[in-house]
Design a protein around this motif. Structure first.
Motif, short mmCIF file in Angstrom:
data_model
loop_
_atom_site.label_atom_id
_atom_site.label_comp_id
_atom_site.label_asym_id
_atom_site.label_seq_id
_atom_site.Cartn_x
_atom_site.Cartn_y
_atom_site.Cartn_z
N ILE A 1 -7.05 6.38 3.88
CA ILE A 1 -7.45 5.26 2.90
C ILE A 1 -8.82 4.82 3.28
O ILE A 1 -8.95 4.53 4.67
CB ILE A 1 -6.09 4.26 3.19
CG1 ILE A 1 -5.01 4.70 2.40
CG2 ILE A 1 -6.69 2.76 2.24
CD1 ILE A 1 -3.71 3.46 2.45
N PHE B 1 0.84 -1.33 -0.02
CA PHE B 1 -0.03 -0.18 -0.09
C PHE B 1 0.81 1.45 0.05
O PHE B 1 0.23 2.34 -0.19
CB PHE B 1 -1.02 -0.08 1.09
CG PHE B 1 -1.82 -1.13 1.04
CD1 PHE B 1 -3.08 -1.00 0.32
CD2 PHE B 1 -1.74 -2.38 1.83
CE1 PHE B 1 -4.12 -1.90 0.16
CE2 PHE B 1 -2.66 -3.31 1.91
CZ PHE B 1 -3.79 -3.15 0.95
N THR C 1 -4.19 -2.16 11.40
CA THR C 1 -4.69 -1.78 10.02
C THR C 1 -4.60 -2.99 9.01
O THR C 1 -4.92 -2.96 8.26
CB THR C 1 -4.10 -0.39 9.50
OG1 THR C 1 -2.75 -0.50 9.76
CG2 THR C 1 -4.86 0.61 10.12
N LEU D 1 -7.12 -3.53 5.88
CA LEU D 1 -6.48 -3.20 4.43
C LEU D 1 -6.41 -4.42 3.63
O LEU D 1 -6.77 -4.37 2.45
CB LEU D 1 -4.84 -2.60 4.65
CG LEU D 1 -4.71 -1.14 5.24
CD1 LEU D 1 -3.27 -1.04 5.51
CD2 LEU D 1 -5.01 -0.39 4.32
N TYR E 1 -1.63 5.11 6.97
CA TYR E 1 -2.50 4.78 5.99
C TYR E 1 -3.66 5.84 6.16
O TYR E 1 -4.84 5.46 5.83
CB TYR E 1 -3.05 3.41 6.47
CG TYR E 1 -1.68 2.38 6.28
CD1 TYR E 1 -1.40 2.14 4.86
CD2 TYR E 1 -1.32 1.63 7.25
CE1 TYR E 1 -0.12 1.18 4.77
CE2 TYR E 1 -0.47 1.01 7.35
CZ TYR E 1 0.42 0.55 6.04
OH TYR E 1 1.50 -0.33 6.02
#
Ligand SMILES: *[C@@H]1O[C@H](CO)[C@@H](O)[C@H](O)[C@H]1NC(C)=O
Ligand SMILES: *[C@@H]1O[C@H](CO)[C@@H](O)[C@H](O)[C@H]1NC(C)=O
Ligand SMILES: *[C@@H]1O[C@H](CO)[C@@H](O)[C@H](O)[C@H]1NC(C)=O
Length: 495
Positions: free
Chosen positions: A438, A277, A361, A365, A435
């Motif tokens: 997102i 990511f 996460t 994710l 992140y």
């Protein structure tokens, strides 16, 4: 008296091998039975949860989590304690973590660091936990302690091919592998060539290049691929001793691992969300912001992400862990900003504390990315880690009568809350998440640990101290140690 403690009905269970609509009954902290969907809806239990058609998966098993370690490289110390890190874990659907007990170079024993890690964790965790021993001083006598470690439920150790405070020479790596083989202990290897990266770092500094983005420049792919290849060769010299290459980010390293696996070598590999990511462009954020993404190896490029996803799909990667290692950003003493001085307003990449948060996460994710089948998602985030680290089938499975009732119930599609990742909604003690912003497609609605609901509709309801130390057995994945033994001893291979 009710027959069961908890019944979960109207859910769709996903394991590493199947997807099917089953009700689940829980008793005494274990999965008691699986039954056809809705058949348990009317059965008595102390508590019942209607999954409302949502997915139910085994609790996440994250075997790469750094918490409360002694300060070992210059400035910076982890923002999370066992309390805050394990709280973050359950909020993200993770019910078991395996953390590190680090031996320092001057430390004569492997047992002392283990005792120290126990002291920090005991009574402080929200989820179950185990330890890997991080070995940095592998003398022959010290390695003779591996049998004791195993008896204490520590069946894996980790070594480094980089970082001055931890780096082992090749002969030391061979000694570790040799002893680990004798005791059926799995060796995890951080594969980056430390000497090369020190040299490249000096080159960059001589050119007055200090900004966070040069962290990535100082650790090019080749240096990961070289060390990965060397680790594979060293393991082959010790009669194919099993190794796990941690946090693989690079396509060349991935191909080399696949090649070794195809040749029948017991080489396992791990990757992490940061290599799926994030990219090195994130390290090039204005000013010092790029420091938020500094971890090792560094995130690469989009083409590399595709290769890593492919490696997850086709089984090259055995497990997907977080490598949770958080340092607060705006903290000039223990955090990322500790490397900023009056002379160096963008810090010095060499001294940026290395690591990012991610235990909370990780599952959302990867679940949301839609790039791997859901069975594969369960396999790499729960079942395989449990098998590889000797936790299976207590953890990572839904075997009636055998498995702990560690489960995640996700949201049904029509009840999704706002799913944009925001640091203020996370449960670690860190002041940022890499992140941020997102949008994920789902999030654990309930996390259940040994039959107790510990996370319920965005609220921590578990208790600190409920988490237990789990004594681990040896790896059972692919029956690896039996295969190794059948192939003969190291002496036979040597002579
Ligand atoms: C570990 O090795 C060091 C250095 O050789 C030695 O001083 C120490 O006694 C050893 N520790 C154990 C527990 O064997
Ligand atoms: C699996 O994926 C990896 C990474 O893309 C690749 O190196 C390897 O060749 C693939 N293997 C097979 C058998 O498809
Ligand atoms: C960062 O830390 C400094 C000093 O501790 C403080 O004054 C400042 O408000 C903080 N900034 C943010 C954005 O939190």
């Amino acid at each position: 008296m009710e027959a069961f403690d908890l019944i979960i009905y109207n859910g769709v269970c996903i394991t590493a091998s199947d997807v099917g609509a089953y009700d689940i009954a829980i008793k005494g902290g274990k999965i008691a039975l699986l039954a056809p969907s809705e058949s348990l809806a009317a059965v008595d239990a102390l508590r019942k949860i209607d999954a409302e058609g949502a997915y139910v998966t085994p609790g996440g098993v994250d075997c790469h989590v750094h918490l409360q370690e002694p300060v070992m490289f210059g400035k910076g110390s982890s923002s999370d304690t066992f309390e805050t890190g394990s709280r973050s874990a359950i909020a993200g659907g993770c019910t078991t973590i395996v953390c590190f007990a680090p031996q320092q170079k001057h430390e004569p024993s492997l047992l002392r660091p283990l005792a120290e890690a126990h002291e920090k964790a005991q009574g402080n965790t929200y989820c179950d936990y185990g330890f890997h021993l991080l070995v940095s001083n592998p003398t022959e006598t010290n390695l003779s302690e591996l049998g004791r470690l195993k008896a204490e439920g520590v069946t894996s150790l980790k070594i480094y091919m980089t970082y001055e405070a931890l780096q082992l020479r090749d002969d030391q790596i061979l000694s570790v592998l040799h002893h680990a083989r004798d005791h059926h202990i799995l060796t995890m290897i951080h594969a980056e060539n430390g000497d090369v990266l020190n040299w490249l770092t000096a080159q960059l500094e001589a050119r007055k290049l200090f900004a966070p983005k040069y962290h990535a420049t100082s650790r090019p792919s080749a240096l990961e691929a070289e060390a990965t290849n060397r680790a594979i060769v060293l393991s082959s010299l010790i009669a194919n001793t099993p190794i796990l290459l941690v946090h693989i980010s690079d396509p060349e390293a991935t191909h080399r691992i696949r090649q070794a696996q195809t040749a029948g070598q017991p080489v396992f590999a791990e990757t992490c969300p940061q290599y799926l990511f994030l990219t090195r462009k994130d390290l090039d954020a204005p000013g010092f912001e790029g420091a938020k993404y500094v971890c090792s190896p560094p995130p690469r490029d989009e083409a590399s992400q595709d290769v890593i996803w492919e490696g997850l799909r086709n089984g090259t990667f055995t497990i997907l862990s977080s490598d949770h290692c958080p340092f607060s950003y705006n903290d000039s003493e223990k955090g990322k900003k500790a490397c900023i001085t009056h002379e160096r307003p963008v810090g010095e990449f060499r001294h940026i504390p290395n690591g990012i948060p991610g235990v909370e996460t990780r599952l959302p994710l990867v679940f949301s990315a839609n790039k791997i089948p859901l069975t594969k998602f369960v396999e790499v985030t729960s079942t395989n880690p449990a098998k590889l680290y000797g936790l299976y089938p207590k953890k990572g499975a839904m075997m009636p009568g055998v498995s702990d009732a560690d489960l995640v119930i996700w949201y049904p599609d029509d009840k999704l809350p706002d799913l944009t990742i925001r640091n203020e909604a996370l449960h670690h003690a860190n002041d940022y998440t890499p992140y941020e912003g997102i949008r994920v497609k789902n999030w654990p609605r309930y996390t259940i640990l040994r039959g107790e609901v510990v996370w319920d509709n965005r609220e921590i309801v578990g208790k600190k101290g409920y988490g237990q130390f789990v004594k681990r057995e040896t790896a059972v994945l692919n029956n690896v140690w039996k295969v190794v033994e059948e192939q003969g001893s190291f002496d036979a291979a040597l002579l």
